[in-house]
Scaffold this active site. Structure first.
Site, mmCIF file in Angstrom:
data_model
loop_
_atom_site.group_PDB
_atom_site.id
_atom_site.type_symbol
_atom_site.label_atom_id
_atom_site.label_comp_id
_atom_site.label_asym_id
_atom_site.label_seq_id
_atom_site.Cartn_x
_atom_site.Cartn_y
_atom_site.Cartn_z
ATOM 1 N N THR A 353 -35.892 -11.698 12.936
ATOM 2 C CA THR A 353 -34.528 -11.922 12.458
ATOM 3 C C THR A 353 -34.459 -13.281 11.741
ATOM 4 O O THR A 353 -35.307 -14.157 11.943
ATOM 5 C CB THR A 353 -33.503 -11.885 13.620
ATOM 6 O OG1 THR A 353 -33.646 -10.647 14.318
ATOM 7 C CG2 THR A 353 -32.082 -12.028 13.143
ATOM 8 N N THR A 371 -31.610 -8.881 9.705
ATOM 9 C CA THR A 371 -32.795 -8.585 10.499
ATOM 10 C C THR A 371 -33.404 -7.238 10.141
ATOM 11 O O THR A 371 -32.709 -6.340 9.645
ATOM 12 C CB THR A 371 -32.446 -8.600 11.999
ATOM 13 O OG1 THR A 371 -33.630 -8.441 12.774
ATOM 14 C CG2 THR A 371 -31.462 -7.481 12.351
ATOM 15 N N GLY A 434 -33.714 -14.685 17.101
ATOM 16 C CA GLY A 434 -34.433 -14.712 18.366
ATOM 17 C C GLY A 434 -34.056 -13.618 19.341
ATOM 18 O O GLY A 434 -34.171 -13.801 20.553
#
Length: 535
Positions: A353, A371, A434
């Site tokens: 992402t 993402t 993350g």
């Protein structure tokens, strides 16, 4: 409870800094310096923050293609100077002809990436054509440009096209990322040809400091050139749509032309979360926005307003408790409008992402997360277009009969959490990459700048914890001994350093504005991340 340490030189870690920048002109913060420069160049040419965002989005899909790209999805928070904050949702969704029978459960084990679902035979929901969901990124960016853009669409794609014609430079970080997914990439002939040598090895053979090894992206350059001339709708209802669907079906996907034709992004009224005199605007559904609101509600109920300045042990304990409570609520009560995620520990996977934020000299802001889901998405490349394809189907639980069970036409729940923070004359466009670690990072960054009164530079350098739904709390090893001890008394805690690989903590990116001065900062450990000012 217990506290465990992974061996690390915490004294050296404490000295690692990537200072925030400030300017009376615009500022662009991204996970790749060249993308930030491209955004700043658009601002210098007279574009606004939204023009810069269009250029940055496409550039990032070329410069760090494993993080995001046109065949991904995301959401953004749009904050015009003097205007209302709005959310634009353009997440992925399952194809209309998806068949749950395509994802038979394996006899035992869990999925190999990000989420601890029951394993599917052959990881079909993680890698390969059956893992690919209907994309939204191009529709989201196109919709933003239609409403707020001031520069011609083709001019904003030109920098990404130029980057693609140059090819992606393989430095040590790119080589590491390719190596981390080499096995998956080798399963798809087109992905292997693009990123690997002999279909097996990352393109790093004979690599030296003087070499200039690049991934050939001529096919992507041609695709973006076509999109620049034909307009973004072509991706969903034109020649590009036809090529993408044809490639997917040839590889075994159930994607049909109607999946792209019928896709629509959605303008949404954001959550306006009041918090101790400030306001945090967040995406209202199918993201981590509602869980952020729940976290802050738990925090206000359990923890008195803290003193300004660096947080102490009591603050970290309160954050951990609020995040834990919010995750429990998310997992237990998710329903039709916000589906559930698994509750076991999330692995320390490679970073995936990307988030970026832009503010222009007039004060217009955007906070955007995009993402492919996993690093390199499904590890499948469309041969006609050169694009990496997402693996959005992995967001769904492969076990039937659950709120988030995989099914045709369902929208994917994303972990992303782009926000706009307003507090006592301060405005911040903030988000992170993350996976499930995004929410704790965004929450703490927002609290550091509101409750604790830290500026953006101090906030991004302050050690954080990760509480993302699993049994173990991860704490930055740079935290003081008293904070680590307090956390260890209350939770199963492991102290680890901030790093980009494997990813123990998320990677925040932000811009801020106060009294006409803009600033920008990025996660210190991300090798390519940097904020760039217009002047």
């Amino acid at each position: 409870m217990t506290l465990a340490f992974k061996e690390t030189n915490t004294s050296l870690r404490a000295e690692l800094r990537k200072p925030a920048i400030s300017s009376t002109g615009g500022v662009v913060s991204t996970q790749h310096r060249r993308a930030s420069e491209i955004g700043a160049e658009i601002l210098r040419a007279g574009g606004n923050a939204y023009d810069a965002a269009v250029a940055v989005s496409f550039a990032l899909g070329v410069l760090e293609p494993w993080m995001s790209g046109p065949f991904g999805g995301g959401a953004m928070m749009v904050s015009p100077e003097g205007g209302p904050v709005e959310a634009l949702y353009y997440g992925m969704r399952a194809p209309q002809k998806l068949d749950p029978a395509d994802y038979p459960l394996a006899a035992d084990g869990h999925a190999s990436d990000l989420f601890p679902w029951r394993a599917v035979e052959g990881d079909r929901n993680v890698y390969g054509p059956l893992a690919v969901a209907v994309p939204g990124t191009v529709a989201g960016i196109g919709t933003l440009h239609d409403r707020f853009g001031t520069m011609p669409w083709k001019d904003l794609l030109a920098p990404a096209i130029a980057c693609a014609r140059e090819g992606m430079l393989i430095d040590w970080y790119a080589a590491l990322m390719i190596a981390s997914r080499a096995q998956a990439l080798s399963r798809d002939a087109n992905a292997a040809a693009m990123f690997l040598d002999d279909g097996i090895w990352p393109k790093i053979a004979g690599w030296t400091a003087l070499s200039d090894m690049r991934v050939n992206m001529d096919r992507i350059a041609a695709t973006l050139s076509h999109l620049a001339e034909a307009g973004w709708q072509d991706f969903y209802r034109g020649d590009l749509a036809q090529s993408l669907v044809g490639d997917l079906q040839a590889k075994g996907s159930r994607m049909i032309a109607e999946d792209l034709r019928d896709y629509r992004p959605e303008w949404q009224k954001p959550l306006a979360i009041a918090h101790r005199g400030g306001l945090i605007h967040a995406t209202p559904k199918l993201t981590a926005g509602p869980t952020l609101a729940d976290t802050l509600a738990h925090l206000e109920a359990s923890h008195p307003a803290p003193a300004t300045g660096a947080p102490g042990a009591a603050d970290y304990l309160a954050w951990a408790g609020a995040l834990r409570a919010a995750y429990r609520n998310r997992l237990a009560n998710a329903g039709d409008t916000e589906v559930a995620e698994a509750g076991a520990d999330a692995p320390n996977a490679p970073s995936c992402t990307t988030h970026f934020a832009v503010v222009d000299r007039q004060g217009n802001m955007i906070s955007m997360t995009q993402t492919l889901l996993s690093a390199f998405g499904s590890a499948v490349v469309s041969p006609s277009t050169g694009l990496l394809l997402n693996n959005g189907i992995m967001w769904f639980d492969p076990e039937p009969g659950r709120p988030n069970s995989v099914g045709p036409g369902k929208r994917c729940l994303m972990n992303i959490c782009p926000v706009i923070v307003e507090n006592d004359g301060l405005r911040v466009a903030l988000g992170a990459s993350g996976g499930r670690k995004i929410l704790p990072a965004v929450t703490q960054m927002a609290l550091l700048m509101t409750d604790h009164g830290l500026d953006l530079d101090d906030a991004v350098h302050t050690p954080r914890i990760d509480v993302s739904g699993g049994a173990t709390l991860q704490a930055d090893a740079a935290l003081s001994a008293d904070v680590l001890a307090a956390l260890g008394e209350e939770y199963e805690t492991i102290a680890v350093p901030r790093s980009f690989f494997p990813l123990a903590f998320a990677c925040p990116v932000a811009v801020a504005r106060r009294d006409g001065t803009n600033s920008g900062a990025c996660e210190t450990t991300m090798p390519w991340a940097e904020a760039v000012a217009e002047y």
